[in-house]
Design a protein around this motif. Structure first.
Motif, short mmCIF file in Angstrom:
data_model
loop_
_atom_site.label_atom_id
_atom_site.label_comp_id
_atom_site.label_asym_id
_atom_site.label_seq_id
_atom_site.Cartn_x
_atom_site.Cartn_y
_atom_site.Cartn_z
N ALA A 194 0.83 -1.21 0.00
CA ALA A 194 0.00 0.00 0.00
C ALA A 194 0.86 1.25 0.00
O ALA A 194 0.55 2.25 -0.67
CB ALA A 194 -0.93 -0.01 1.21
N GLU B 296 2.52 1.50 -3.45
CA GLU B 296 1.49 1.92 -4.40
C GLU B 296 1.44 3.44 -4.49
O GLU B 296 1.39 4.02 -5.58
CB GLU B 296 0.14 1.35 -3.96
CG GLU B 296 -1.06 1.86 -4.71
CD GLU B 296 -2.36 1.34 -4.08
OE1 GLU B 296 -3.05 0.55 -4.73
OE2 GLU B 296 -2.66 1.72 -2.93
N LEU C 221 -4.82 -8.44 -0.71
CA LEU C 221 -4.20 -7.23 -1.24
C LEU C 221 -5.23 -6.34 -1.92
O LEU C 221 -5.13 -5.11 -1.87
CB LEU C 221 -3.09 -7.59 -2.22
CG LEU C 221 -1.81 -8.17 -1.62
CD1 LEU C 221 -0.87 -8.65 -2.72
CD2 LEU C 221 -1.12 -7.14 -0.74
N ARG D 210 -6.68 -4.18 0.60
CA ARG D 210 -5.76 -3.29 1.29
C ARG D 210 -5.16 -2.21 0.38
O ARG D 210 -4.35 -1.40 0.85
CB ARG D 210 -4.63 -4.12 1.92
CG ARG D 210 -5.08 -5.11 2.98
CD ARG D 210 -5.41 -4.43 4.29
NE ARG D 210 -4.26 -3.72 4.82
CZ ARG D 210 -3.32 -4.27 5.58
NH1 ARG D 210 -3.40 -5.55 5.91
NH2 ARG D 210 -2.32 -3.54 6.04
N THR D 211 -5.49 -2.24 -0.92
CA THR D 211 -4.89 -1.31 -1.86
C THR D 211 -5.98 -0.63 -2.69
O THR D 211 -7.15 -1.01 -2.64
CB THR D 211 -3.91 -2.04 -2.80
OG1 THR D 211 -4.60 -3.11 -3.46
CG2 THR D 211 -2.73 -2.61 -2.02
N GLN D 212 -5.56 0.34 -3.49
CA GLN D 212 -6.53 1.12 -4.27
C GLN D 212 -6.28 1.08 -5.78
O GLN D 212 -7.22 1.00 -6.56
CB GLN D 212 -6.49 2.59 -3.81
CG GLN D 212 -6.85 2.80 -2.35
CD GLN D 212 -8.28 2.43 -2.04
OE1 GLN D 212 -9.18 2.67 -2.86
NE2 GLN D 212 -8.51 1.84 -0.88
#
Length: 346
Positions: free
Chosen positions: A24, A27, A51, A54-56
């Motif tokens: 994250a 990223e 993941l 937890r990420t965008q």
């Protein structure tokens, strides 16, 4: 050029959480793709889904899902599920793995990987288009013919509506015929131990043959390659961290006469070295095998040195056709390394 990074596939729940935190953070620094491997540890899709939560923005790829451990339709369903959870950020990375894992851990024959991969790609794309899946291949028949089962099988389509009908498929391949198939059918290519200066000599003919039969609507083939990254005036010694892993693959991943990575090292021109590494490794002399890995081989596969030198290596990968630089940042702040590479790659 985009940036990607592979994450560890072994660890404790706490370590997986820490890895997700790092992804994250990277990223936000500019990391474009994260790769999740699958060997004979936890499955990759579970962590890929974690993941996704937890990420965008980072794309989440499997590198790789073995083609023997799941049915073709399950591979398609899995990729569609992760793509939905991540809102269109999944990459389905496929590969054959090797006979030691496939026959030793999964208990299925390691046969005709080329044919199987070709048919799996066709079936997955039918799944994502929500077509009734019908495939009459040499290795897979969907629905199962009546004379091979109960006779009750019928063509079905995916219940859910996928976020995308064209999830990218990347294939890990090294042999000439497999690389040719990859260049013809896949969206991307995942080579290992990529030496930019020798890539054209080793892979060029196969890539050209496959590209000649490539459908125009696939677009250009993405090429994912790179290696260890350390930026500084006194970091060259960090290349030695690669030695055990290279020795494992070149020396221990397979038997004599059936080791794809050993064969690749020989194709790069390291015939005697590859033979020595394998002999030492299979004799249980792993440290000696690691010491026998040529320093030049390590240097050409990595981006380690002062900033100017790392820029030169980045340019070499780009000139060799690499479109996604795969990095393993060490010896400094990973965020800063990703930010620097992102700036130079642009």
């Amino acid at each position: 050029m985009r940036l990607s990074m592979q994450v560890p596939y072994a660890g404790t729940p706490e370590q997986f959480s820490q890895v997700a935190d790092q992804v994250a953070t990277l990223e936000r620094a500019g990391l474009d793709i994260v790769w999740v491997a699958e060997a004979y540890t936890f499955d990759a899709p579970s962590f890929m889904g974690y993941l996704a939560a937890r990420t965008q923005t980072v794309q989440i790829g499997s590198a790789i899902l073995p083609i023997y451990s799941r049915t073709p339709t399950l591979l398609g369903m899995t990729a569609a599920g992760i793509d939905a959870l991540s809102n269109g950020r999944c990459i389905l990375g496929l590969g054959a793995s090797g006979p030691q894992v496939i026959e030793g851990f999964h208990g299925v024959p390691y046969d005709v990987p080329l044919e199987r991969t070709r048919e799996i790609i066709d079936i997955c794309r039918q799944v994502w288009r929500r077509e009734k899946v019908v495939h009459d291949g040499r290795r897979y028949q969907v629905p199962l013919p009546a004379d091979r089962g109960t006779g009750l099988g019928k063509a079905l389509k995916l219940i859910n509506h996928p976020v995308r009908s064209d999830i990218p498929i990347y294939v890990a391949s090294l042999g000439p015929k497999n690389v040719e198939m990859t260049a013809e059918l896949a969206d991307g290519w995942l080579p290992l131990f990529y030496v930019p200066e020798k890539a054209g000599e080793v892979f060029g003919e196969a890539l050209a043959k496959g590209s000649a039969n490539r459908a125009t609507d696939l677009g250009p083939l993405e090429v994912v390659a790179g290696g260890l990254v350390a930026i500084g005036d006194d970091v060259e010694h960090l290349r030695d961290l690669m030695r055990p892993n290279v020795a494992l693959y070149v020396g221990g991943m397979g038997a004599r006469g059936q080791n794809f990575y050993n064969a690749l090292a020989r194709r790069y021109g390291y015939e005697a070295e590859a033979e020595l590494i394998q002999d030492l490794y299979l004799d249980g002399k792993k440290d000696e095998a690691a010491a026998a890995v040529p320093a030049e081989f390590l240097e050409k596969m990595s981006l380690v040195g002062p900033a100017g030198y790392v820029k030169e290596r980045l340019a070499a990968f780009r000139e060799a056709g690499v479109t996604v630089l795969s990095v393993n940042p060490i010896g400094g702040d990973p965020v800063r390394i990703i930010e620097q590479l992102k700036d130079w790659a642009a």
